[in-house]
Scaffold this active site. Structure first.
Site, mmCIF file in Angstrom:
data_model
loop_
_atom_site.group_PDB
_atom_site.id
_atom_site.type_symbol
_atom_site.label_atom_id
_atom_site.label_comp_id
_atom_site.label_asym_id
_atom_site.label_seq_id
_atom_site.Cartn_x
_atom_site.Cartn_y
_atom_site.Cartn_z
ATOM 1 N N CYS A 82 -48.499 12.578 -56.739
ATOM 2 C CA CYS A 82 -49.356 12.971 -57.452
ATOM 3 C C CYS A 82 -49.093 11.640 -58.540
ATOM 4 O O CYS A 82 -49.897 10.630 -57.014
ATOM 5 C CB CYS A 82 -48.553 13.842 -58.047
ATOM 6 S SG CYS A 82 -49.240 13.499 -60.321
ATOM 7 N N HIS B 170 -49.894 18.614 -55.950
ATOM 8 C CA HIS B 170 -48.418 19.104 -56.101
ATOM 9 C C HIS B 170 -48.217 20.410 -55.454
ATOM 10 O O HIS B 170 -47.747 21.250 -55.378
ATOM 11 C CB HIS B 170 -47.874 19.394 -57.078
ATOM 12 C CG HIS B 170 -48.298 18.211 -58.794
ATOM 13 N ND1 HIS B 170 -46.756 17.783 -59.108
ATOM 14 C CD2 HIS B 170 -48.719 17.700 -59.085
ATOM 15 C CE1 HIS B 170 -47.187 16.629 -60.226
ATOM 16 N NE2 HIS B 170 -48.193 17.449 -60.321
ATOM 17 N N GLU C 157 -45.749 20.840 -54.225
ATOM 18 C CA GLU C 157 -44.416 21.526 -54.818
ATOM 19 C C GLU C 157 -44.678 23.190 -54.789
ATOM 20 O O GLU C 157 -43.478 24.347 -56.175
ATOM 21 C CB GLU C 157 -42.901 21.041 -55.112
ATOM 22 C CG GLU C 157 -43.009 20.643 -56.597
ATOM 23 C CD GLU C 157 -44.101 19.272 -56.894
ATOM 24 O OE1 GLU C 157 -44.307 18.914 -57.581
ATOM 25 O OE2 GLU C 157 -44.860 18.823 -56.249
#
Length: 216
Positions: free
Chosen positions: A84, A193, A195
């Site tokens: 990001c 992202h 994650e």
């Protein structure tokens, strides 16, 4: 000997979620540490550079913690993953906050999404927030096991426009086609992202924890 992975802490980003996801997929015995220690970053086998928020705040935080030099060195010498804002600040300049000089590892600008409509005529909301597809325009070890056009989770109002098209390894459409992932040498960076991107995101992170940092 077990490896160490540094998750760079400069006061911005969902660090615990990133660290938890990396630890979940890393080989057994890997040390995953959230840190702002230049010494630890430069001793780690791999470095993850996450982030979210405003470009000016990011650069101010990196400078206040004396992290610019160690991050620049780490990116040249070991597998390095930007996420990001950690991707955006690798370029020269951002239009955010009235204009911000960035790390300038790669030539290019960070620009705000223009107002517009999608293919169905609906107004595009800014920031882009939600799931979108990434087209893999170049093969890379971190794409292994991730199908082309897989969906990842994005939250951003600005996008990366590198000058060198060969940097781009992934593209996404949101009113325009933009660079969603870039790579050169030991650096891989992604706008979304991983994650927060379910199995495909975890696969990409798993690949990073095993990547030798080579990419031609």
């Amino acid at each position: 000997m077990a490896e160490a992975i540094a998750i760079v802490d400069y006061g911005m980003g969902n660090l615990r979620s990133v660290a938890k996801a990396v630890a979940h997929v890393a080989p057994a015995g890997t040390e995953v540490r959230i840190t702002d220690s230049a010494e630890y970053i430069l001793s780690a086998d791999r470095v993850v550079f996450p982030g979210q928020g405003a470009a000016a705040d990011c650069m101010a935080a990196l400078k206040s913690r004396d992290l610019i030099a160690p991050l620049t060195e780490a990116a040249k010498t070991r597998p390095f993953l930007g996420i990001c804002m950690g991707m955006q600040v690798m370029l020269d300049h951002s239009d955010e906050n009235g204009g911000v000089h960035l790390l300038a590892w790669f030539k290019g600008a960070v620009q705000r999404f223009p107002a517009g409509v999608d293919a169905s005529g609906l107004a595009l909301k800014i920031p882009q927030m939600g799931w979108n597809e990434i087209r893999q325009v170049r093969p890379h070890p971190l794409w292994h096991g991730v199908a082309d056009m897989s969906r990842f989770y994005f939250v951003h109002s600005y996008y990366c426009a590198p000058e060198d098209a060969s940097l781009t390894v992934g593209e996404t459409e949101y009113g325009l086609r933009y660079t969603a992932a870039l790579a050169r040498g030991s650096v891989f960076a992604i706008q979304s992202h991983p994650e927060k991107s379910a199995d495909d995101g975890l696969t990409l992170l798993k690949n990073f924890t095993r990547w030798d940092g080579r990419f031609d």
